[in-house]
Motif scaffolding. Structure first.
Motif, PDB file in Angstrom:
ATOM      1  N   HIS A  27       0.439   1.058 -20.937  1.00  0.00           N
ATOM      2  CA  HIS A  27       1.763   1.468 -20.428  1.00  0.00           C
ATOM      3  C   HIS A  27       1.655   2.946 -19.919  1.00  0.00           C
ATOM      4  CE1 HIS A  27       5.981   1.733 -20.027  1.00  0.00           C
ATOM      5  NE2 HIS A  27       5.979   3.001 -20.491  1.00  0.00           N
ATOM      6  N   GLU A  28       0.901   3.612 -20.751  1.00  0.00           N
ATOM      7  CA  GLU A  28       0.706   5.005 -20.196  1.00  0.00           C
ATOM      8  C   GLU A  28      -0.181   5.033 -18.810  1.00  0.00           C
ATOM      9  OE1 GLU A  28      -2.215   8.792 -21.538  1.00  0.00           O
ATOM     10  OE2 GLU A  28      -1.274   7.504 -23.029  1.00  0.00           O
ATOM     11  N   LEU A  29      -1.107   4.252 -18.821  1.00  0.00           N
ATOM     12  CA  LEU A  29      -1.970   4.380 -17.587  1.00  0.00           C
ATOM     13  C   LEU A  29      -1.390   3.354 -16.459  1.00  0.00           C
ATOM     14  CD1 LEU A  29      -5.298   3.783 -19.253  1.00  0.00           C
ATOM     15  CD2 LEU A  29      -4.564   5.955 -18.394  1.00  0.00           C
ATOM     16  N   GLY A  30      -0.289   2.841 -16.509  1.00  0.00           N
ATOM     17  CA  GLY A  30       0.295   2.115 -15.646  1.00  0.00           C
ATOM     18  C   GLY A  30      -0.271   0.550 -15.375  1.00  0.00           C
ATOM     19  N   ILE A  31      -1.157   0.278 -16.281  1.00  0.00           N
ATOM     20  CA  ILE A  31      -1.597  -1.324 -16.362  1.00  0.00           C
ATOM     21  C   ILE A  31      -0.722  -2.253 -16.545  1.00  0.00           C
ATOM     22  CG2 ILE A  31      -3.461  -2.469 -17.310  1.00  0.00           C
ATOM     23  CD1 ILE A  31      -4.964  -0.131 -18.060  1.00  0.00           C
ATOM     24  N   GLY A  32      -0.313  -3.063 -15.665  1.00  0.00           N
ATOM     25  CA  GLY A  32       0.627  -3.973 -15.947  1.00  0.00           C
ATOM     26  C   GLY A  32       0.536  -4.825 -17.232  1.00  0.00           C
ATOM     27  N   LYS A  33       1.521  -5.115 -17.887  1.00  0.00           N
ATOM     28  CA  LYS A  33       1.091  -6.154 -19.072  1.00  0.00           C
ATOM     29  C   LYS A  33       0.397  -7.351 -18.605  1.00  0.00           C
ATOM     30  CE  LYS A  33       5.360  -4.944 -21.371  1.00  0.00           C
ATOM     31  NZ  LYS A  33       6.625  -5.509 -21.909  1.00  0.00           N
ATOM     32  N   VAL A  34       0.623  -8.111 -17.985  1.00  0.00           N
ATOM     33  CA  VAL A  34      -0.292  -9.360 -17.285  1.00  0.00           C
ATOM     34  C   VAL A  34      -1.129  -8.703 -16.283  1.00  0.00           C
ATOM     35  CG1 VAL A  34      -0.064 -11.679 -16.038  1.00  0.00           C
ATOM     36  CG2 VAL A  34       1.931 -10.740 -17.757  1.00  0.00           C
ATOM     37  N   ASN A  35      -2.093  -8.497 -16.590  1.00  0.00           N
ATOM     38  CA  ASN A  35      -3.154  -7.837 -15.825  1.00  0.00           C
ATOM     39  C   ASN A  35      -4.420  -8.523 -15.986  1.00  0.00           C
ATOM     40  OD1 ASN A  35      -5.337  -5.998 -14.874  1.00  0.00           O
ATOM     41  ND2 ASN A  35      -3.572  -4.703 -14.435  1.00  0.00           N
ATOM     42  N   HIS A  36      -5.037  -9.056 -14.894  1.00  0.00           N
ATOM     43  CA  HIS A  36      -6.271  -9.816 -15.046  1.00  0.00           C
ATOM     44  C   HIS A  36      -7.465  -8.950 -15.605  1.00  0.00           C
ATOM     45  CE1 HIS A  36      -6.563  -8.370 -11.075  1.00  0.00           C
ATOM     46  NE2 HIS A  36      -8.028  -8.252 -11.271  1.00  0.00           N
ATOM     47  N   LYS A  37      -7.371  -7.753 -15.610  1.00  0.00           N
ATOM     48  CA  LYS A  37      -8.298  -7.110 -16.034  1.00  0.00           C
ATOM     49  C   LYS A  37      -8.607  -6.696 -17.593  1.00  0.00           C
ATOM     50  CE  LYS A  37      -8.997  -4.071 -11.686  1.00  0.00           C
ATOM     51  NZ  LYS A  37      -8.902  -2.623 -11.096  1.00  0.00           N
ATOM     52  N   MET A  38      -7.433  -7.109 -18.158  1.00  0.00           N
ATOM     53  CA  MET A  38      -7.286  -6.674 -19.694  1.00  0.00           C
ATOM     54  C   MET A  38      -6.841  -7.808 -20.211  1.00  0.00           C
ATOM     55  SD  MET A  38      -4.950  -3.866 -21.672  1.00  0.00           S
ATOM     56  CE  MET A  38      -3.250  -4.686 -21.112  1.00  0.00           C
ATOM     57  N   GLU A  39      -7.376  -8.373 -21.344  1.00  0.00           N
ATOM     58  CA  GLU A  39      -7.066  -9.549 -22.085  1.00  0.00           C
ATOM     59  C   GLU A  39      -7.075  -9.080 -23.427  1.00  0.00           C
ATOM     60  OE1 GLU A  39      -6.665 -13.682 -22.018  1.00  0.00           O
ATOM     61  OE2 GLU A  39      -7.101 -12.763 -20.455  1.00  0.00           O
ATOM     62  N   PHE A  40      -6.276  -9.303 -24.439  1.00  0.00           N
ATOM     63  CA  PHE A  40      -6.332  -9.275 -26.067  1.00  0.00           C
ATOM     64  C   PHE A  40      -7.023 -10.562 -26.350  1.00  0.00           C
ATOM     65  CE2 PHE A  40      -2.950  -6.156 -25.130  1.00  0.00           C
ATOM     66  CZ  PHE A  40      -3.520  -5.250 -26.060  1.00  0.00           C
TER      67      PHE A  40
ATOM     68  N   SER B 143      -9.452   3.158 -25.416  1.00  0.00           N
ATOM     69  CA  SER B 143      -9.117   4.033 -24.482  1.00  0.00           C
ATOM     70  C   SER B 143     -10.009   4.226 -23.210  1.00  0.00           C
ATOM     71  CB  SER B 143      -8.657   5.420 -25.414  1.00  0.00           C
ATOM     72  OG  SER B 143      -8.485   6.393 -24.385  1.00  0.00           O
ATOM     73  N   PHE B 144     -11.331   4.445 -23.391  1.00  0.00           N
ATOM     74  CA  PHE B 144     -12.217   4.607 -22.623  1.00  0.00           C
ATOM     75  C   PHE B 144     -12.058   3.747 -21.475  1.00  0.00           C
ATOM     76  CE2 PHE B 144     -16.333   3.696 -20.715  1.00  0.00           C
ATOM     77  CZ  PHE B 144     -16.621   4.579 -19.728  1.00  0.00           C
ATOM     78  N   MET B 145     -12.027   2.174 -21.902  1.00  0.00           N
ATOM     79  CA  MET B 145     -12.332   1.086 -21.036  1.00  0.00           C
ATOM     80  C   MET B 145     -10.775   1.010 -20.167  1.00  0.00           C
ATOM     81  SD  MET B 145     -14.981  -0.344 -20.476  1.00  0.00           S
ATOM     82  CE  MET B 145     -14.364  -1.751 -19.669  1.00  0.00           C
ATOM     83  N   LEU B 146      -9.770   1.157 -20.679  1.00  0.00           N
ATOM     84  CA  LEU B 146      -8.472   1.246 -20.138  1.00  0.00           C
ATOM     85  C   LEU B 146      -8.333   2.112 -19.163  1.00  0.00           C
ATOM     86  CD1 LEU B 146      -5.972   0.236 -23.222  1.00  0.00           C
ATOM     87  CD2 LEU B 146      -6.744  -1.284 -21.433  1.00  0.00           C
ATOM     88  N   GLU B 147      -9.106   3.329 -19.416  1.00  0.00           N
ATOM     89  CA  GLU B 147      -8.967   4.135 -18.225  1.00  0.00           C
ATOM     90  C   GLU B 147      -9.656   3.814 -17.070  1.00  0.00           C
ATOM     91  OE1 GLU B 147     -10.051   7.914 -20.334  1.00  0.00           O
ATOM     92  OE2 GLU B 147      -8.226   7.887 -21.484  1.00  0.00           O
ATOM     93  N   LYS B 148     -10.745   3.359 -17.582  1.00  0.00           N
ATOM     94  CA  LYS B 148     -11.736   3.040 -16.286  1.00  0.00           C
ATOM     95  C   LYS B 148     -11.111   2.044 -15.498  1.00  0.00           C
ATOM     96  CE  LYS B 148     -16.673   2.146 -16.050  1.00  0.00           C
ATOM     97  NZ  LYS B 148     -16.718   3.444 -15.069  1.00  0.00           N
ATOM     98  N   ILE B 149     -10.602   0.889 -16.108  1.00  0.00           N
ATOM     99  CA  ILE B 149     -10.244  -0.224 -15.324  1.00  0.00           C
ATOM    100  C   ILE B 149      -8.928   0.069 -14.623  1.00  0.00           C
ATOM    101  CG2 ILE B 149     -11.255  -2.086 -16.929  1.00  0.00           C
ATOM    102  CD1 ILE B 149      -8.616  -2.717 -17.895  1.00  0.00           C
ATOM    103  N   ALA B 150      -8.089   0.752 -14.934  1.00  0.00           N
ATOM    104  CA  ALA B 150      -6.762   1.515 -14.519  1.00  0.00           C
ATOM    105  C   ALA B 150      -7.007   1.975 -13.125  1.00  0.00           C
ATOM    106  CB  ALA B 150      -5.930   2.460 -15.380  1.00  0.00           C
ATOM    107  N   GLY B 151      -8.213   2.649 -12.850  1.00  0.00           N
ATOM    108  CA  GLY B 151      -8.760   3.299 -11.836  1.00  0.00           C
ATOM    109  C   GLY B 151      -9.966   2.760 -10.965  1.00  0.00           C
ATOM    110  N   GLY B 152     -10.207   1.477 -11.204  1.00  0.00           N
ATOM    111  CA  GLY B 152     -11.467   0.732 -10.474  1.00  0.00           C
ATOM    112  C   GLY B 152     -11.584  -0.389 -11.047  1.00  0.00           C
ATOM    113  N   PRO B 153     -12.631  -0.942 -10.659  1.00  0.00           N
ATOM    114  CA  PRO B 153     -13.095  -2.364 -11.118  1.00  0.00           C
ATOM    115  C   PRO B 153     -13.463  -2.648 -12.450  1.00  0.00           C
ATOM    116  CG  PRO B 153     -15.106  -1.469  -9.854  1.00  0.00           C
ATOM    117  CD  PRO B 153     -13.655  -0.425  -9.742  1.00  0.00           C
ATOM    118  N   GLY B 154     -13.589  -3.795 -12.791  1.00  0.00           N
ATOM    119  CA  GLY B 154     -14.015  -4.010 -14.287  1.00  0.00           C
ATOM    120  C   GLY B 154     -13.091  -4.550 -14.904  1.00  0.00           C
ATOM    121  N   GLY B 155     -13.411  -5.027 -16.372  1.00  0.00           N
ATOM    122  CA  GLY B 155     -12.449  -5.767 -17.186  1.00  0.00           C
ATOM    123  C   GLY B 155     -12.940  -5.491 -18.624  1.00  0.00           C
TER     124      GLY B 155
END
Length: 491
Positions: free
Chosen positions: A407-420, A376-388
């Protein structure tokens, strides 16, 4: 992975700057917390709302889940995972692989290695060399997944071994670069393979003592980020350690040069480098190397050097926050892989032997909560700034909750900042489910000779042992798909 907005096969035409030893997962875990201070020890309020991103995670349609898996591979996977669920078989195999019989060249050793190669090795590893591993990535790529290439060497004990291992990691970058853009999400490195283990232990002792006594001078220390929090375990270092000898300082300089060469190679190839985590006895030195390199190489929006946080550790959330805040203050974009952890038994045993409480959370539910809070912390962080962030989990509930949070934070599904990410040969249903829903998913793919990757294989066997092990969910769905295919063939 249901409705796909942009198919991964189209996205693979692009290269993104975006791996495990996951802790044995459970099929249930608490919900991701809403925005909160992750240092808060009170139980935060949770949300169980499952927006469309989670509704897209379809684990019921086994035909769609395993579309890209051949029947032969399904049969082999089912057989291997069932074998690892038979505890006496795992115990016998583990004993044999660690016995003196495997230390000398004899017929039994050859037979055991041949049997391992055609079963567990083929299931959990990508091949015996980087070229074969690249071919395995090609198959994954057609199925909408990406690969994290892992040269499967671990502990080195002298500079000769470190230099040899470095060449393997550099070759991995070259092979990754030759593959279709974005088919490889990360190159993985183990600092234990390019810096002698004894030196990492000595450095960790010195870093721990400096935490105890800030006036303690470490003349070799470069600019880095916090590697400890107030709750971090320091019991490994019982007395004031001696300074590094001249030879040790020389060895440290060589290790710095190896890591620098690898980082620069990844920068040139535009492929991020992810540093794996290890035992707490050497993790402080590993974090030191990682964060010092991040300060030098992480620029702009996308990190080049990623660290790993093991969330089964009680101090994980606090360290993540402290390191992130320090990096933000310096203008350094940080990337982290979040995992549960892989050394629970040995960590607990070491702490008990020294007369201290375990550094591992007291319950699996506490570990789940820590992983989800850090997510949760990392998703909030990358949603509003740099990082991954790389969310390396085999836990179905954590996957659903992370998808909901994104989805709640508006991070697109295909987003280079987030990877499963999941391990190769494990949690196939979760991997394909997330990919079908449009998220970027990578498989952690070790390669190397069977003898070299044996420690990794033993950890996977231990992780999957027992009928309630991590692989239970996959085994159930694979059986269902095999029955469906059989009925389709007959009727």
């Amino acid at each position: 992975m249901a409705t796909r907005v942009i198919p991964p096969r189209i996205l693979r035409k692009l290269r993104y700057n975006t791996a495990t030893k996951p802790f044995q997962p459970s099929l249930t875990s608490p919900a991701l917390s809403p925005p909160c201070n992750i240092l808060d020890q009170k139980s935060p309020s949770t949300t169980t709302l499952l927006p469309p991103a989670v509704a897209d995670l379809n684990f019921h349609d086994v035909q769609k889940l395993f579309t890209y898996v051949s029947t032969a591979n399904l049969l082999r996977s089912t057989a291997v995972l069932h074998a690892t669920a038979i505890e006496p078989m795992v115990d016998l195999g583990t004993w044999l692989m660690r016995s003196e019989l495997m230390q000398t060249d004899n017929p039994l050793r050859k037979l055991a290695l041949a049997a391992t190669r055609s079963t567990f090795f083929d299931h959990f590893c990508a091949g015996e060399d980087a070229v074969t591993a690249a071919q395995s990535i090609g198959g994954l790529n057609k199925a909408g997944l990406r690969g994290m290439l892992v040269y499967g060497v671990e502990d080195a004990h002298d500079n000769e071994a470190c230099n040899r291992n470095l060449q393997g990691f550099l070759h991995t970058v070259d092979v990754s670069r030759s593959l279709p853009p974005s088919s490889v999400s990360f190159v993985i490195v183990k600092i234990t393979a390019i810096c002698p283990m004894s030196l990492l232990e000595r450095m960790s002792d010195l870093l721990r003592w400096q935490k105890k006594d800030p006036s303690f001078n470490l003349p070799w220390m470069q600019d880095t980020l916090p590697v400890f929090s107030e709750s971090s375990p320091l019991y490994h270092t019982r007395k004031r350690p001696a300074p590094l000898t001249q030879q040790e300082e020389s060895d440290l300089e060589l290790a710095n040069q190896r890591f620098l060469e690898l980082c620069e190679k990844c920068v040139q190839a535009n492929i991020p480098l992810l540093v794996d985590a290890e035992h707490t006895s050497v993790q402080p030195a590993i974090d030191y190397f990682t964060y010092a390199a991040a300060i030098v190489h992480n620029k702009g929006e996308n990190p080049t050097v990623f660290g790993t946080i093991q969330t089964y550790l009680k101090d994980a959330k606090e360290r993540l926050l402290l390191t992130s805040k320090a990096a933000e203050k310096m203008g350094i974009p940080m990337g982290f892989k979040l995992v549960r952890g892989a050394y629970m038994s040995s960590e607990r045993q070491l702490a008990a032997d020294l007369g201290f409480a375990s550094p591992i959370h007291n319950s699996i539910m506490d570990t789940h909560k820590c992983f989800n809070d850090c997510t949760s912390f990392m998703l909030e962080k990358i949603a509003g700034g740099p990082g991954g962030v790389v969310l390396a989990t085999h836990n179905i509930e954590s996957g659903k909750l992370a998808a909901a949070k994104a989805h709640e934070l508006g991070i697109g599904k295909v987003n280079h900042k987030m990877e499963f990410a999941q391990l190769y040969g494990m949690s196939e249903a979760l991997s394909f489910g997330l990919s079908n829903a449009g998220f970027q998913v990578s498989k952690y793919m070790p390669f190397g000779p069977v003898e070299t990757v044996m420690p990794y294989l033993l950890r996977r066997a231990e992780e999957n042992r027992g009928v309630l092990a991590a692989s239970g969910f996959d085994r159930q769905l694979m059986r269902k798909e095999l029955v469906r295919r059989l009925r389709a063939a007959v009727f």
